[in-house]
Design an enzyme around this catalytic site. Structure first.
Site, short mmCIF file in Angstrom:
data_model
loop_
_atom_site.label_atom_id
_atom_site.label_comp_id
_atom_site.label_asym_id
_atom_site.label_seq_id
_atom_site.Cartn_x
_atom_site.Cartn_y
_atom_site.Cartn_z
N HIS A 105 0.82 -1.21 0.00
CA HIS A 105 0.00 0.00 0.00
C HIS A 105 0.86 1.27 0.00
O HIS A 105 0.39 2.33 -0.37
CB HIS A 105 -0.93 0.03 1.21
CG HIS A 105 -2.07 -0.90 1.11
ND1 HIS A 105 -1.93 -2.27 1.22
CD2 HIS A 105 -3.38 -0.68 0.89
CE1 HIS A 105 -3.11 -2.84 1.08
NE2 HIS A 105 -4.00 -1.90 0.88
N HIS A 125 -0.35 3.08 5.17
CA HIS A 125 -1.50 2.16 5.08
C HIS A 125 -2.46 2.49 6.23
O HIS A 125 -2.96 1.61 6.91
CB HIS A 125 -1.06 0.70 5.11
CG HIS A 125 -2.18 -0.24 4.71
ND1 HIS A 125 -2.00 -1.59 4.56
CD2 HIS A 125 -3.47 -0.01 4.42
CE1 HIS A 125 -3.16 -2.15 4.21
NE2 HIS A 125 -4.07 -1.21 4.12
N TYR A 170 -3.52 5.06 -0.10
CA TYR A 170 -4.00 5.33 -1.47
C TYR A 170 -3.80 6.81 -1.82
O TYR A 170 -4.66 7.46 -2.42
CB TYR A 170 -5.47 4.93 -1.64
CG TYR A 170 -5.73 3.48 -1.31
CD1 TYR A 170 -5.04 2.47 -1.98
CD2 TYR A 170 -6.63 3.10 -0.33
CE1 TYR A 170 -5.25 1.14 -1.69
CE2 TYR A 170 -6.85 1.77 -0.02
CZ TYR A 170 -6.16 0.80 -0.70
OH TYR A 170 -6.37 -0.53 -0.41
#
Ligand code: ZN
Length: 483
Positions: A105, A125, A170
């Site tokens: 991630h 993350h 993200y």
């Protein structure tokens, strides 16, 4: 011969032509480095690459899941780097050989500011409890870290700027039309809001996070939390688009990764309001109920959907692609009055499709997609001339017979000769990946001697017992001694 095999066959032949596979005495190879690691790039953490003043800067996950940056100098046709830009707190030492041991991630997203400083965001993350109170959700792991080059246009030295929330994952950079640099991310693990932080001084300081997409207990069931996966890009004028899918984050009977539906909305950067595709203002943060009522493109029922990418045409109308794990890539277009019935792109052409697209006009769109089949992979165009009603395979830009590709989004402001950074995935025992920058003339490689950046890592991996076990299992499989 399927059309996919035919493409492979052509490209294998093509790569044997003199002057392409080798140049002079120094053997030239198609990749620019051998030290990608795990899931090196993704279309979600984006951009992975940006063009600025004659140089394409690329970022990917390297050894220890750390962010690495390289630069391709278009005038000279040469590479510099890769250089490690920071340390990912989720990285394990030594490097692992089990893909499940990696988190992935924290792979980097990259942007270049107006003054030419290169920024990467990585390592997150969702953050940890030790980072303090998470006002918008629950921690998950790692720490969102922002690094910037010491000098403009020079990737050799980096420093950490402690100016964004540690709770991001993200992470995505978006530049607005009027000079704002936005960092979008989910503020924690699944059960967390999506937020953005805005900078008006080239990323040196950021305003506090603003929540706009709400995670909360579902009205359907107390065992389910509303959760989201979203993707952001500049829209027309001073706006930013958000295309997203819903994740019912449940604990009963057990958690799964199911995602469904497709949604779209728009941030007006002038007054920080959000509207739906019809221009109707949304109350913030947007909840599942409001999203279903005002921003839904398609209710997919039980069919799984996944995020894709979104761009707007010259009329400001959004075109969106989403990935359907059971049914390939689907394209959606707002025609000004309604969402056109979605169509499947690259239907029945093998799996592993992902990528991004360019809108040449409201009716003419080109998708640059990864595809896999027969053990090999390709990066090539799919085109429509009728606003996405029908799609035709276009030119293949690059392919390999025994390697598939993980794509990133299109290089931001990219030149035709450097459109997309991809990580190669082959059948090695270890998790190191060759990295390719693909454009209209294939891959922008470099002399083989300049691509070796693993040091003694291969030797370290070779001595690990897990590597020997994997090698033995592979030999047994080859000999037909196991399933
Ligand atoms: Zn979940």
């Amino acid at each position: 011969m399927s059309s996919f095999s035919a493409t492979l066959f052509r490209c294998v032949l093509f790569s044997c032509l003199p002057g392409r596979a080798s140049v002079g005495a120094a053997e030239k190879v198609d990749y620019f480095t051998d030290n990608g690691y795990g899931k090196t790039v993704s279309t979600l953490q984006h951009p992975a690459a940006e063009y600025f003043k004659g140089v394409t800067y690329v970022a990917y996950q390297g050894p220890h899941e750390d962010p690495y940056v390289a630069a391709y100098h278009h005038g000279q046709g040469t590479w510099s780097g890769p250089v490690k830009a920071g340390v990912n707190p989720m990285g394990l030492s030594p490097d692992q050989v089990d893909p499940g041991a990696l988190d992935n991630h924290g792979r980097p997203a990259l942007t270049v500011d107006d003054q030419g400083f290169i920024h990467v965001i990585f390592g997150g993350h969702g953050g940890l409890f030790i980072h303090g109170e998470n006002k918008f959700g629950l921690p998950g792991g790692g720490r969102q870290i922002h690094a910037v080059t010491e000098k403009h246009g020079d990737i050799t030295s980096w420093k950490i700027l402690d100016n964004v929330s540690p709770f991001g994952t993200y992470s995505q950079w978006v530049k607005s039309a009027h000079g704002g640099l936005y960092l979008f991310y989910r503020h924690g693990s699944h059960r967390s809001d999506w937020v953005y932080q805005k900078s008006t001084d080239n990323g040196r300081t950021f305003a506090p996070p603003v929540s706009f997409l709400k995670s909360k207990e579902s009205r359907e069931s107390p065992a389910v939390y509303d959760s989201w996966y979203a993707w952001f890009d500049p829209g027309q004028g001073d706006t930013i688009t958000a295309s997203y899918v819903y994740h019912p984050c449940g604990t009963s009977p057990a958690h799964n990764s199911h995602r469904q539906n497709t949604y779209y909305m728009l941030l007006n950067c002038q007054d920080s309001t959000w509207t739906n595709v019809k221009g109707e203002k949304l109350a913030l943060p947007v909840t599942k109920e409001a999203a279903d009522q005002h921003t839904l493109i398609l209710a997919t029922g039980r069919e799984k959907s996944n995020h894709g990418t979104c761009h707007v045409d010259s009329e400001g109308h959004p075109h969106v692609m989403f990935r359907f794990p059971g049914g390939g890539i689907r394209y959606f277009r707002w025609d000004g009055l309604a969402w056109q019935k979605p169509t499947t792109v690259a239907d029945g052409q093998g799996g592993g499709q992902d990528g991004d697209f360019i809108i040449d006009s409201p009716m003419q769109i080109r998708m640059l997609l990864s595809q896999s089949g027969n053990g090999g992979g390709a990066i090539g165009w799919w085109d429509t001339l009728d606003g996405g009603l029908t799609w035709k395979r276009g030119k293949s830009l690059f392919s390999l017979p025994s390697c598939t590709f993980e794509p990133s989004t299109l290089v931001r402001n990219g030149l035709p000769e450097a459109r997309m950074l991809v990580g190669g995935v082959d059948t090695q025992t270890h998790l190191y990946r060759k990295m390719y920058l693909i454009g209209d003339h294939g891959a922008l490689g470099r002399p083989a001697a300049d691509t070796r950046h693993l040091g003694d890592r291969l030797e370290t991996i070779r001595l690990m017992p897990q590597t020997r076990e994997k090698e033995e299992a592979r030999k047994r499989k080859k000999a037909g001694l196991s399933e």
